[in-house]
Structures are given as structure tokens and as C-alpha cells.
Enzyme design. Sequence first.
Site, PDB file in Angstrom:
ATOM      1  N   CYS A 288      10.772  -1.719  13.074  1.00  0.00           N
ATOM      2  CA  CYS A 288      10.362  -0.355  12.867  1.00  0.00           C
ATOM      3  C   CYS A 288      10.541   0.075  11.398  1.00  0.00           C
ATOM      4  CB  CYS A 288      11.199   0.502  13.806  1.00  0.00           C
ATOM      5  SG  CYS A 288      10.707   2.170  13.983  1.00  0.00           S
TER       6      CYS A 288
ATOM      7  N   ARG B 177      14.360   6.390  13.350  1.00  0.00           N
ATOM      8  CA  ARG B 177      13.155   5.871  13.988  1.00  0.00           C
ATOM      9  C   ARG B 177      13.467   5.182  15.324  1.00  0.00           C
ATOM     10  NH1 ARG B 177       8.747   3.583  10.415  1.00  0.00           N
ATOM     11  NH2 ARG B 177       8.547   5.016   8.667  1.00  0.00           N
TER      12      ARG B 177
ATOM     13  N   TRP C  56      12.421  -2.739  16.323  1.00  0.00           N
ATOM     14  CA  TRP C  56      12.204  -2.233  17.677  1.00  0.00           C
ATOM     15  C   TRP C  56      11.379  -3.289  18.383  1.00  0.00           C
ATOM     16  CZ3 TRP C  56       7.767  -0.542  20.425  1.00  0.00           C
ATOM     17  CH2 TRP C  56       8.031   0.181  21.599  1.00  0.00           C
TER      18      TRP C  56
ATOM     19  N   ASN D 133       6.634  -5.131  10.115  1.00  0.00           N
ATOM     20  CA  ASN D 133       6.361  -4.115  11.121  1.00  0.00           C
ATOM     21  C   ASN D 133       4.955  -4.323  11.657  1.00  0.00           C
ATOM     22  OD1 ASN D 133       8.797  -2.872  10.697  1.00  0.00           O
ATOM     23  ND2 ASN D 133       7.975  -1.175   9.504  1.00  0.00           N
ATOM     24  N   GLY D 134       4.753  -4.025  12.941  1.00  0.00           N
ATOM     25  CA  GLY D 134       3.422  -4.133  13.514  1.00  0.00           C
ATOM     26  C   GLY D 134       3.331  -5.216  14.562  1.00  0.00           C
TER      27      GLY D 134
ATOM     28  N   GLU E 229       5.810  18.586  28.786  1.00  0.00           N
ATOM     29  CA  GLU E 229       6.739  18.330  27.682  1.00  0.00           C
ATOM     30  C   GLU E 229       8.183  18.358  28.171  1.00  0.00           C
ATOM     31  OE1 GLU E 229       8.427  17.851  23.794  1.00  0.00           O
ATOM     32  OE2 GLU E 229       6.647  17.164  24.859  1.00  0.00           O
TER      33      GLU E 229
ATOM     34  N   LYS F  12      10.781  15.198  27.909  1.00  0.00           N
ATOM     35  CA  LYS F  12      12.087  15.263  27.244  1.00  0.00           C
ATOM     36  C   LYS F  12      13.195  14.756  28.168  1.00  0.00           C
ATOM     37  CE  LYS F  12      10.943  16.409  23.320  1.00  0.00           C
ATOM     38  NZ  LYS F  12       9.849  15.491  23.580  1.00  0.00           N
TER      39      LYS F  12
ATOM     40  N   GLU G  60      12.956  10.948  28.584  1.00  0.00           N
ATOM     41  CA  GLU G  60      13.201  10.230  27.337  1.00  0.00           C
ATOM     42  C   GLU G  60      14.685  10.011  27.074  1.00  0.00           C
ATOM     43  OE1 GLU G  60      10.038  10.966  23.805  1.00  0.00           O
ATOM     44  OE2 GLU G  60      11.009  12.780  24.546  1.00  0.00           O
TER      45      GLU G  60
ATOM     46  N   HIS H 186      -1.486  19.056  47.038  1.00  0.00           N
ATOM     47  CA  HIS H 186      -2.404  17.925  47.005  1.00  0.00           C
ATOM     48  C   HIS H 186      -1.669  16.594  46.809  1.00  0.00           C
ATOM     49  CE1 HIS H 186      -5.846  20.545  47.157  1.00  0.00           C
ATOM     50  NE2 HIS H 186      -5.403  21.232  46.103  1.00  0.00           N
TER      51      HIS H 186
ATOM     52  N   LYS I 100      11.019   6.239  16.944  1.00  0.00           N
ATOM     53  CA  LYS I 100      10.560   7.541  16.452  1.00  0.00           C
ATOM     54  C   LYS I 100       9.135   7.470  15.926  1.00  0.00           C
ATOM     55  CE  LYS I 100      11.047  11.859  15.248  1.00  0.00           C
ATOM     56  NZ  LYS I 100      11.095  12.904  16.275  1.00  0.00           N
TER      57      LYS I 100
END
Length: 609
Positions: A2, A27, A73, A103-104, A482, A486, A489, A505, A604
Site C-alpha cells: 500500500c 492507509r 496490504w 504497489n498494485g 453508510e 461503518k 468495517e 419484501h 485506506k
Amino acid sequence: MCGIVGAVSTRNIIPVLLEGLKRLEYRGYDSCGVAVLNGGLQRARSVARVSELESQIAQSGLEGSTGISHTRWATHGAPVTFNAHPHFSPDQSGVNRIALVHNGIIENYEEIRTELKALGYVFESQTDTEVVAHLVNHLYDGDLFGTVQRSVKRLTGAYAIAVFCKDEPHRVVGARFGCPLIVGIGTNENFLASDAMALSGSTDQILYLEEGDVVDLQRNAVRITDKNDQPVERVIHTVSAYAGDIDLGPYRHYMQKEIFEQPRAITDTLEGVQGFVPELFGTSAGAVFKDIDAIQILACGTSLYSGMTARYWLESLTGLPTQVEIASEYRYRTPAVNPNALIVVISQSGETADTLAALKYAKELGHRHSLAICNVGTSAMVRETELSYLTRAGTEIGVASTKAFTTQLTALFLLTLTLAKMRGRLSDEQEHAHLKNLRHLPTAIQSVLALEPQIIAWADAFARKENALFLGRGMHYPIALEGALKLKEISYIHAEAYPAGELKHGPLALVTEEMPVVTVAPNDSLIEKLKSNMQEVRARGGQLYVFADADSHISSSEGLHVIRLPEHYGLLSPILHVIPLQLLAYHTALARGTDVDKPRNLAKSVTVE
């Protein structure tokens, strides 16, 4: 991914590399490492925090004037030491020659790995990164810069790379495609990093590499070539340090600090706003806004939910048809294209890989106008859009976004009112009222933050649960999404959000007395409908936890727990109602003992697909 930090200097750069990694810890990562050149290649790696890596280095006496470092990461391979960066590749005599961090994601790594194994290269990790190290080593001809130029042409995917070679002791070479990489300019030293904040304290002179750039870093020289291997110059920017933002101060966690910074962040985001004029978004915004007849919002995660909220504002106040799409899905489908639609991309970092790719794809499809809502003025997203609005939230270190979200909503509300005014749908009286409400918003948030003690009591009950439902209606449905995000997470409680009218439903089947149901209940036009949905929960024995406005006439009773917000805030109500959901997630995670700022498996800045 990361985080990357590299340097070539006349001094020992271990302190620079470690400090840079510490600044990139926000991050999220699961391992870290440093490699330096000191006669030969030397490294230290850890699957713990950077502080443990620092202790390991202090004990070993590792030092050098050329080096690279990384926080990882995990994508390819588990978070174990042998997968941690930097990766080495030896020469034919078995002496390590190449050190590389990345990274990537390299999409064609299996193909290259098979070729290199056939040539006798031995792989010690499960990563795609080690493939790049061996590829550079295989193609090495005595000129590391030229070798990297040739090597990256073999790669498919996204990458930011930093590499050095034992045969060229005062040189670090970097390359980027699809992942951010910057250069820091110093005196008798130069730097590479994936984020300008990593170099705060070392230099404030930063240049941003473009897609396909390869950079040759030496002590007193920086050379850059573009994707066609042609020499180019990139503009040097002076970037202010972030020391104040990364100071934790009296707070236990960065997430807590950032929740309480939201009044200040919104004040800063509104700085200079005296009215709703197109120039807020760029000098050409007036002409662009006259030319559009629809809006297409592209974003991921929390930023997606800000866009979903804004859709209610945009369609009701401007009359412009508005679509909101997950960026990672949009980029892989064939949508109907309206070239007169304004593409709005939203990102905290401005480097979100999926959103950047979706923006590029939209342009390829024929979209002519684009606008970025972003927290980083020097980011790729801001550079690649015609218009932009900076949210000025300051550095957000907690992985779970808080102040970035509320400042995005603030910016999107400004966009809505600007378009409404240009389209003759906003009177002077309405403009004055909206400006007054925006200026009062930080004070209103302070009043909501004062509810923290009541929310802590709820969090103790939530901490014993493993599932939760969140309900909202209208423009508060994205706020429920949201809130659920949270909670999952940072507390690792499974949480889902639904429009309250959808209960019957399907989701109602999940409701028992063990299922807490969090309800966002502003006193708006849908409140009576919402009350009916709440009765559906109570009739099945569900436990309701309701965030209601002061005048919504919802009272606590058996199975119905109510916390009242101080005031109803009309169209800006979503910004107020998300605050207690952030606090609920934070204190529930605290009660469960999780790593609030660095939740497991998350990063992050998501710079891979």
C-alpha cells in the site's frame, strides 16, 4: 499495495524511510519492510507494525544511503514475512543484485513467472511483485533506468515500482501506471513516495509522475521519461506539511479525532463561499454547467453513498436527471452515453483506482465534461478532470472515513445549489436561507456530538451482537448504508441497510429479539411511513434503536430505544444524522476491542482493482 518510500542520499536514510512508513500507516497494512545498499543488499521485514520493524533495525544496526521501504496490504499471498516487500533477486553467482517494492496488481504475472522459472529463477514468495524483481534482474544490462523502461513494457495491470541495484549504488528508479508515485526534491538527496505526506519533514518540493512515467533518481539529478520513453519535465509543487493533522492529541484513536473534527472540516470546506456561483468549481464551470443536461456520479464505498445522497438533492432542486454508479461496475459495462452529462467523480484521496479507471472510461465513451469532488488538490483525479471542488477535510488517517464523507456531502450540496441557481430554480430568498443553514451546520454538528454519552450506552449492547439491520427512507437511505458500512468495517459485526419500505419484501425474515434494528428517523415527509415500518419490526420482537429528530414524536418504550437529535435540519439532515452512526460504530468497536484505525483486511487508499 500500500505504501512506498525510497531515497538516495549522502546520509543514512533509514530514519527517513521509517518516518515515511509511519506517516503512511493510516492507509492500512499487514506487513512492512526496508532494504538498503551498504556494500551489499540488506533488508528487514516484519508482519507487525512499523514500530516493531524499527526495533528490529535498531538491533541489527542496518543503515545505508540508498534504500526503499514499503507497507504491504496483501493481494497475492498471505501476510507472512516471506511475502513482505522489499523483494530481492540474485545475480548468477547467487548474490542479491536487485531490490524492489511495488504497489498494485500485475495481471500477467503468472505468464511471466512461468517464463522466468523455465530460465532457472527460484521464487521465494507467493506475490506478483517478486516476478517484477526477477524480470528486472533478467533484463538488466548495466543500466537500471533503461532496464526498468523495458521491463514495465512487459507488465499488464497497475503498478508503482521503486527499485535499486547493488551495481549502481547511488541510484533508485521508479515507475508508475495506474498507482500514484511522487518524487521529492532535496539537497544532495532525492526521494520517491506513494504519498506526499510520507516526505513531510524531508522536503516540501514535490513533483507528480504521470501515467507511464519512469524516473531516474540520483543524489543531485532527477530524470523522467514518459510512456514513449521520451524525456519530459514535470512541474514541481510546494506542498505544505501535515504535522498538525497527524498529531493524535487528546483522542484515543484517529477515527474519534476525525469524527470530532467535522465542524472544523466543514467550516474549512465552506471557506470563501459567499454565494452559489459556478466559479467555485473552476474558471470554466459557468460554460460547462450551461452545456449539461444530466449528471452521472461515479464513486466507490463511502464516496458512493455521498453521491447517492446527492442524487436526491440534484434531481429535486435542479431537475437534472442524475445517475449514481459503482465505479468498479461502470467501467466494465456498456452504458448508454449522453455526452452532455456531467461526470462527477468522488474520492477522498483522488487516487482510487476504480474511480480513476471509470473516469477514463467515461471520457473514452464520449463524455465531454467532468468534475472531481476530492480532498487532495494535487491528486490524479483533480488533475484529470475539467472542474473540481476541494473538500479541505485535512488528512484523514482512520481507514473508516468520517470527515471526508460529511465534507463531500457539503461540496455536493454546493454543487446542487449552484446548478439550481443557474437553471433559475433558486430564488434570492432561498439562496440566503441555504447559506444561513450551511454556516450554522458546524454548530449543529457540535450539538449532535454532545450525544456521545447516550450513544456509548447503546454501543455496550451492540458489542454483544453479531448482526444488525439499518433502515432509512428517501435521502436518509444512503445514510443508513453508510452507518452499516461503518459498523461492519471496524467492529466486524455483520450489518446491512435497507430502504425501510423494503422490510416486508424479505429482510423482515431476519428480525428477532436478537437483531438490533437501527433506524434513521428525521421529521420529514416520510416520517409516518417510517413509523409504520418500525411497527413491523416491533410486531416481530425486534429491538429498535432510533435516531430521531426532537419533534418527531417518537418515544422510548419496551423494544424501542430513542436518541433525539437537537433539531431537524431539512435538506442538510443527512449530514447531521450520519454523525451518531459514526459514533455508534466507533464505540461498539471500542467495546469489542478491535483495531479501530486499522481494521483487518482493509486499506485506506485503494489503489488496486
